[in-house]
Design an enzyme around this catalytic site. Structure first.
Site: not given
Length: 193
Positions: A50, A92
């Site tokens: 990701s 993230k």
């Protein structure tokens, strides 16, 4: 006259004292090490893709766990978040800050209707990913308005990231670390900002 018994007893007392000091030293070292790894830096293993092409699957990083406050979090910081929904820690990038409107349109990021460049994205990776997954956009169009204390985070690999688009915004209480250093593999050593 030399007394062997007295000497042996003295030596045994000295050995017990040295053993006691050694045990205390080991306990202190363990306690300090645990404290450092719990409150100062967090070892994190990057799982999944990701955050490609910035961070890579199976890399190991040491992430700063100190001083996480609202005024220390900036747009595009890389953060570690404790996601209750996924029941795991995720890594993230901060895209939206409290009270902002985040909008993506035609792969462009707008914050409160102003275009914001995403210079951290590797354009070759973006184009290659769009070809690989046979899509026209790297980031689907959407718009979200954040409330007080809410942060919007996304993975750099927008096509393969579970982030605030699905999980919703996060708060400062969800953040467990930010910034740091990739330490393994040695070919990928880099600062994480």
């Amino acid at each position: 006259m030399y007394n062997k018994k007295v000497h042996r007893k003295g030596a045994m007392r000295m050995n017990k004292k040295k053993l006691y000091v050694s045990i205390v030293e080991i306990i202190v070292v363990i306690a300090v090490t645990i404290g450092i790894f719990k409150f100062v830096v967090i070892p994190v293993r990057i799982e999944g893709i990701s955050m490609e092409n910035t961070l890579h699957d199976h890399s190991i990083a040491m992430i700063n766990a100190m001083g996480i406050q609202e005024d220390s979090i900036h747009r595009f910081d890389i953060v570690v978040i404790d996601s209750q929904q996924l029941n795991e820690k995720i890594i993230k990038r901060v895209i939206g800050l409290p009270n902002e409107t985040v909008r993506f349109e035609n792969d462009e990021l707008y914050i409160n209707d102003e275009l914001v460049q995403q210079d951290f994205l590797d354009q070759d990776f973006v184009e290659e990913s769009k070809l690989t997954y046979n899509v026209e956009q790297f980031t689907d169009d959407f718009e979200v308005t954040l409330q007080d204390g809410e942060y919007f985070v996304m993975g750099d690999n927008r096509l393969r990231s579970t982030d605030s688009r699905e999980l919703g915004p996060f708060t400062i209480d969800d953040f467990v670390g930010m910034k740091g250093l990739v330490i393994y593999p040695f070919t990928d050593i880099q600062w994480i900002d």
